[in-house]
Design an enzyme around this catalytic site. Structure first.
Site, PDB file in Angstrom:
ATOM      1  N   GLU A   1       1.296   9.106  -4.151  1.00 39.54           N
ATOM      2  CA  GLU A   1       1.720   9.419  -5.527  1.00 39.54           C
ATOM      3  C   GLU A   1       3.132   9.994  -5.561  1.00 39.54           C
ATOM      4  O   GLU A   1       3.892   9.701  -6.489  1.00 39.54           O
ATOM      5  CB  GLU A   1       0.719  10.372  -6.198  1.00 39.54           C
ATOM      6  CG  GLU A   1      -0.686   9.799  -6.395  1.00 39.54           C
ATOM      7  CD  GLU A   1      -0.719   8.498  -7.200  1.00 39.54           C
ATOM      8  OE1 GLU A   1       0.217   8.234  -7.975  1.00 39.54           O
ATOM      9  OE2 GLU A   1      -1.693   7.738  -7.028  1.00 39.54           O
TER      10      GLU A   1
ATOM     11  N   HIS B   1       3.819  -0.208  -5.626  1.00 39.96           N
ATOM     12  CA  HIS B   1       2.782  -0.666  -4.706  1.00 39.96           C
ATOM     13  C   HIS B   1       3.319  -1.808  -3.862  1.00 39.96           C
ATOM     14  O   HIS B   1       4.130  -2.615  -4.331  1.00 39.96           O
ATOM     15  CB  HIS B   1       1.539  -1.120  -5.482  1.00 39.96           C
ATOM     16  CG  HIS B   1       0.806   0.018  -6.105  1.00 39.96           C
ATOM     17  ND1 HIS B   1       0.348  -0.020  -7.393  1.00 39.96           N
ATOM     18  CD2 HIS B   1       0.463   1.237  -5.618  1.00 39.96           C
ATOM     19  CE1 HIS B   1      -0.254   1.126  -7.676  1.00 39.96           C
ATOM     20  NE2 HIS B   1      -0.189   1.907  -6.614  1.00 39.96           N
TER      21      HIS B   1
ATOM     22  N   TRP C   1       2.172  -4.561  -2.966  1.00 41.64           N
ATOM     23  CA  TRP C   1       1.938  -5.933  -3.446  1.00 41.64           C
ATOM     24  C   TRP C   1       2.625  -6.187  -4.794  1.00 41.64           C
ATOM     25  O   TRP C   1       2.478  -7.263  -5.378  1.00 41.64           O
ATOM     26  CB  TRP C   1       0.438  -6.227  -3.540  1.00 41.64           C
ATOM     27  CG  TRP C   1      -0.302  -5.441  -4.587  1.00 41.64           C
ATOM     28  CD1 TRP C   1      -0.648  -5.856  -5.838  1.00 41.64           C
ATOM     29  CD2 TRP C   1      -0.775  -4.085  -4.488  1.00 41.64           C
ATOM     30  NE1 TRP C   1      -1.297  -4.840  -6.525  1.00 41.64           N
ATOM     31  CE2 TRP C   1      -1.396  -3.751  -5.715  1.00 41.64           C
ATOM     32  CE3 TRP C   1      -0.757  -3.105  -3.472  1.00 41.64           C
ATOM     33  CZ2 TRP C   1      -1.963  -2.493  -5.950  1.00 41.64           C
ATOM     34  CZ3 TRP C   1      -1.321  -1.869  -3.712  1.00 41.64           C
ATOM     35  CH2 TRP C   1      -1.909  -1.570  -4.937  1.00 41.64           C
TER      36      TRP C   1
ATOM     37  N   ASP D   1      -7.222   6.584   3.931  1.00 41.81           N
ATOM     38  CA  ASP D   1      -6.198   7.553   4.356  1.00 41.81           C
ATOM     39  C   ASP D   1      -5.846   7.403   5.832  1.00 41.81           C
ATOM     40  O   ASP D   1      -4.684   7.521   6.217  1.00 41.81           O
ATOM     41  CB  ASP D   1      -6.708   8.984   4.116  1.00 41.81           C
ATOM     42  CG  ASP D   1      -6.383   9.469   2.698  1.00 41.81           C
ATOM     43  OD1 ASP D   1      -6.081   8.620   1.841  1.00 41.81           O
ATOM     44  OD2 ASP D   1      -6.446  10.694   2.463  1.00 41.81           O
TER      45      ASP D   1
HETATM   46 ZN   LIG Z   1      -0.279   3.874  -6.635  1.00 40.33          ZN
END
Ligand SMILES: [Zn+2]
Length: 426
Positions: free
Chosen positions: A240, A249, A251, A303
């Protein structure tokens, strides 16, 4: 000309495209962006303009970043908004999130790619650090944490903006030009967090900041609890804050989309879980033999599987910090306030060279009759190294065993102290 127009259209589509997938949406940042665009018709245009500025800045600073090595430290305040006491996360958990940010952004994360990995050449130290604020926006001493009890049981998407409003059960953000505001809350549904983009700062400064659900925050306490076991390493924060510094992002939020970074592989869509290298979700995207860069912090993997920013992403964040978020560079949020500047008999203190590699000269005019002690403290106020008593006006100091980063050198006697910032490079 035709080509130019086509490219322009592609950029516009890429900047504002967004495929919502309720089932697999872990991050609410693009949802928020589209809401902001709907409310502010000028935002789209501003984003296109700053996209050009960022590219220009990157071109002008292409080879300078590495050699200059200038470190940027972002003053950070964590606002805990809690209803049930379990959401009132501990100071220790908050510090664990700051540690994750510093490790991930400075390439000090232990799970970084090894030097044999084909993507290793793209991995980079972004030279961005975070400190828990030492003084608030009014200049008062603080531990960089605020706590607000609320009647709101969980924050539904319709009232996400209220998280940043004291009048609506949340907490007003601190001056967003000077601080990174991180909110820890109980988000309704499965979204892990969301962030505001730099371009939104101008029109909606009161909504600037990063929001993270309390089960995906830091590495201690409630981190990874309940159904959020795979979100136990504080990477929601890294992801974030990446958005907050203008990263997209990986993609590009549409099939094989663009994230405006040249050294990240194209990706068909978000990757999840723990992909195995090489991971080729869709060869039509043009990703090479090494497949998609799913281990990037800006993907959706667990994560434990996201471990890197690329050089291109670091440049994009640097452009932001020298552009739309330039106010952070002159923020004094990280400066200690409880400093008494009348250290008896010490007229001047100098550190040189600074930055240095851990070896420097500490020069003090001691006036021959004062005993002072020197120590190195980190941005959280903890002592990293006690240098000991300084007896000479000019003392060579060796702290090469201290990790590279930004520190304070504190010179103190029994009644007062002064500090100097010291930058240790590798
Ligand atoms: Zn995001």
């Amino acid at each position: 000309m035709v080509k130019k127009i086509q490219i322009g259209i592609i950029v516009i589509i890429a900047l504002f495209s967004f495929s919502a997938n309720a089932q697999s949406n872990k991050c609410g940042t693009m949802q928020q962006l589209h809401k902001s665009i709907a409310n502010d018709p000028t935002l789209k245009q501003r984003m296109l303009k700053s996209e050009k500025s960022a590219r220009l800045w990157n071109l002008n600073h292409l080879n300078k970043r590495k050699s200059e090595g200038n470190l940027i430290i972002i003053p950070t305040v964590v606002h805990v908004i809690w209803n049930s006491s379990i959401e009132n996360v501990s100071d220790e958990q908050i510090r664990s999130q700051i540690d994750v940010l510093n490790n991930d952004f400075r390439l000090m994360n232990e799970d970084s790619l090894d030097d044999q990995h084909p993507f290793h050449p793209f991995v980079v130290d972004t030279k961005i650090e975070f400190c828990l604020a030492q003084q608030d926006e009014n200049g008062n001493a603080t531990n960089g944490i605020t706590r607000t009890q609320t009647n709101v049981i969980s924050w539904k998407e319709d009232n996400w903006d209220d998280i940043k409003s004291t009048d609506s059960g949340g907490k007003n953000n601190w001056d967003p030009e000077k601080y990174l505001n991180i909110y820890v809350v109980n988000i309704d549904g499965g979204i892990l967090g969301f962030a505001s983009f730099p371009d939104e700062l101008q029109s909606k400064p009161d909504l600037d900041g990063v929001v993270i659900r309390f089960e995906a925050f830091g590495t201690k306490g409630t981190a990874g609890s309940g159904e959020f076991a795979i979100n136990d390493k504080g990477r929601t924060g890294t992801h974030e804050v990446g958005h907050w510094l203008n990263l997209r992002h990986i993609w590009g939020d549409t099939a094989c989309g663009d994230d405006f970074v040249d050294d990240t592989e194209k990706a068909e869509k978000a990757n999840f879980d723990k992909p195995v290298f090489p991971h080729r979700a869709n060869n039509q995207c043009g990703s090479g033999d090494n497949g998609e860069m799913y281990m990037n912090f800006m993907d959706y993997v667990d994560d434990s599987s996201m471990v890197m920013f690329t050089s291109g992403q670091a440049s994009r964040m640097s452009a932001t910090l020298n552009g739309l978020r330039v106010g952070l560079l002159t923020s004094n949020g990280c400066e200690l306030t409880n400093v008494i500047n009348d250290l008896n008999s010490v007229n001047s203190v100098m550190v040189y060279p600074n930055p240095n590699n851990g070896q420097f000269i500490l020069s003090i005019d001691l006036n021959n009759h004062t005993v002072v002690r020197a120590s190195i403290i980190n941005m959280l106020g903890g002592i990293v190294k006690d240098i000991g008593i300084i007896t000479k006006d000019r003392s060579p100091i060796d702290i090469t065993d201290v990790q590279a980063g930004a520190y304070y050198l504190r010179i103190s006697n029994t009644t007062s102290s002064i500090i100097k910032k010291v930058f240790i490079t590798e």
